[in-house]
Motif scaffolding. Structure first.
Motif, PDB file in Angstrom:
ATOM      1  N   GLU A  24       2.780  15.721 -52.304  1.00 46.21           N
ATOM      2  CA  GLU A  24       1.859  16.632 -52.973  1.00 46.21           C
ATOM      3  C   GLU A  24       1.666  16.209 -54.424  1.00 46.21           C
ATOM      4  O   GLU A  24       2.475  15.460 -54.984  1.00 46.21           O
ATOM      5  CB  GLU A  24       2.387  18.059 -52.856  1.00 46.21           C
ATOM      6  CG  GLU A  24       2.435  18.511 -51.398  1.00 46.21           C
ATOM      7  CD  GLU A  24       2.979  19.919 -51.204  1.00 46.21           C
ATOM      8  OE1 GLU A  24       3.617  20.469 -52.130  1.00 46.21           O
ATOM      9  OE2 GLU A  24       2.779  20.454 -50.101  1.00 46.21           O
ATOM     10  N   GLU A  25       0.606  16.712 -55.049  1.00 52.48           N
ATOM     11  CA  GLU A  25       0.236  16.304 -56.397  1.00 52.48           C
ATOM     12  C   GLU A  25       1.292  16.641 -57.453  1.00 52.48           C
ATOM     13  O   GLU A  25       1.360  15.978 -58.466  1.00 52.48           O
ATOM     14  CB  GLU A  25      -1.103  16.926 -56.791  1.00 52.48           C
ATOM     15  CG  GLU A  25      -2.259  16.335 -56.028  1.00 52.48           C
ATOM     16  CD  GLU A  25      -3.597  16.903 -56.456  1.00 52.48           C
ATOM     17  OE1 GLU A  25      -3.645  17.664 -57.447  1.00 52.48           O
ATOM     18  OE2 GLU A  25      -4.588  16.575 -55.808  1.00 52.48           O
ATOM     19  N   ASN A  26       2.093  17.635 -57.231  1.00 53.35           N
ATOM     20  CA  ASN A  26       3.080  18.056 -58.229  1.00 53.35           C
ATOM     21  C   ASN A  26       4.417  17.334 -58.050  1.00 53.35           C
ATOM     22  O   ASN A  26       5.446  17.811 -58.514  1.00 53.35           O
ATOM     23  CB  ASN A  26       3.274  19.569 -58.180  1.00 53.35           C
ATOM     24  CG  ASN A  26       3.735  20.057 -56.820  1.00 53.35           C
ATOM     25  OD1 ASN A  26       3.911  19.278 -55.890  1.00 53.35           O
ATOM     26  ND2 ASN A  26       3.937  21.349 -56.690  1.00 53.35           N
ATOM     27  N   ASN A  27       4.397  16.175 -57.400  1.00 50.18           N
ATOM     28  CA  ASN A  27       5.583  15.348 -57.152  1.00 50.18           C
ATOM     29  C   ASN A  27       6.633  16.048 -56.297  1.00 50.18           C
ATOM     30  O   ASN A  27       7.829  15.803 -56.425  1.00 50.18           O
ATOM     31  CB  ASN A  27       6.189  14.830 -58.454  1.00 50.18           C
ATOM     32  CG  ASN A  27       5.265  13.823 -59.106  1.00 50.18           C
ATOM     33  OD1 ASN A  27       4.378  14.205 -59.858  1.00 50.18           O
ATOM     34  ND2 ASN A  27       5.433  12.573 -58.786  1.00 50.18           N
ATOM     35  N   SER A  67       0.413   6.161 -57.731  1.00 52.96           N
ATOM     36  CA  SER A  67       1.022   7.366 -57.171  1.00 52.96           C
ATOM     37  C   SER A  67      -0.042   8.290 -56.579  1.00 52.96           C
ATOM     38  O   SER A  67       0.239   9.016 -55.629  1.00 52.96           O
ATOM     39  CB  SER A  67       1.864   8.103 -58.216  1.00 52.96           C
ATOM     40  OG  SER A  67       1.066   8.580 -59.268  1.00 52.96           O
ATOM     41  N   ASN A  68      -1.271   8.252 -57.104  1.00 56.20           N
ATOM     42  CA  ASN A  68      -2.345   9.075 -56.532  1.00 56.20           C
ATOM     43  C   ASN A  68      -2.678   8.649 -55.110  1.00 56.20           C
ATOM     44  O   ASN A  68      -3.060   9.472 -54.281  1.00 56.20           O
ATOM     45  CB  ASN A  68      -3.606   9.002 -57.396  1.00 56.20           C
ATOM     46  CG  ASN A  68      -3.467   9.814 -58.657  1.00 56.20           C
ATOM     47  OD1 ASN A  68      -2.616  10.694 -58.761  1.00 56.20           O
ATOM     48  ND2 ASN A  68      -4.284   9.506 -59.635  1.00 56.20           N
ATOM     49  N   ILE A  74      -0.596  10.501 -52.376  1.00 58.59           N
ATOM     50  CA  ILE A  74      -0.781  11.933 -52.134  1.00 58.59           C
ATOM     51  C   ILE A  74      -1.484  12.158 -50.796  1.00 58.59           C
ATOM     52  O   ILE A  74      -2.489  11.529 -50.492  1.00 58.59           O
ATOM     53  CB  ILE A  74      -1.557  12.581 -53.298  1.00 58.59           C
ATOM     54  CG1 ILE A  74      -0.690  12.516 -54.546  1.00 58.59           C
ATOM     55  CG2 ILE A  74      -1.946  14.016 -52.969  1.00 58.59           C
ATOM     56  CD1 ILE A  74      -1.368  12.934 -55.813  1.00 58.59           C
TER      57      ILE A  74
END
Length: 114
Positions: free
Chosen positions: A47-50, A24-25, A28
């Motif tokens: 974005e990193e916060n899903n 998932s990284n 991003i």
């Protein structure tokens, strides 16, 4: 003998590091659909916060028309779930050898990381 033990431990550590890679990284960032033209762009941003957004932009003689849709997203193994307007889109995802993103059940075109 001591250097062999250190080498063995280093190999084990590297193997563990790469086997635990979170896919998932890799999603991003901003992804531009590869069929973009000077007057047409379709972008996905994870974005990193899903959370993230989809931008569909068309340039006409009258100006620029943009649609921005907020999304939530999550990854489970090789499945990506994109939630937009309370609807879930589930697609497999993979990366091509040149790093493009394929979302088989979402788009016929691959995406280029920006």
């Amino acid at each position: 003998m001591k250097s062999r033990i250190h080498l063995f431990l280093l190999v084990i550590l590297c193997a563990l590091q790469f086997s635990c890679k979170d896919s998932s990284n890799a999603l991003i960032g901003e992804w531009l659909r590869h069929d973009f033209k000077a007057n047409s762009e379709y972008k996905l941003t994870f974005e990193e916060n899903n959370t993230g957004y989809i931008v569909d932009q068309q340039t006409t003689g009258q100006g620029v028309i943009s649609n921005i849709i907020s999304i939530d997203w999550k990854v489970n193994k090789d499945k990506l779930t994109i939630t937009q307007n309370d609807k879930d889109i589930v697609t497999t995802f993979e990366f091509t050898s040149n790093g493009n993103l394929l979302l088989v059940d979402f788009s016929a075109f691959d995406f280029i990381k920006q």
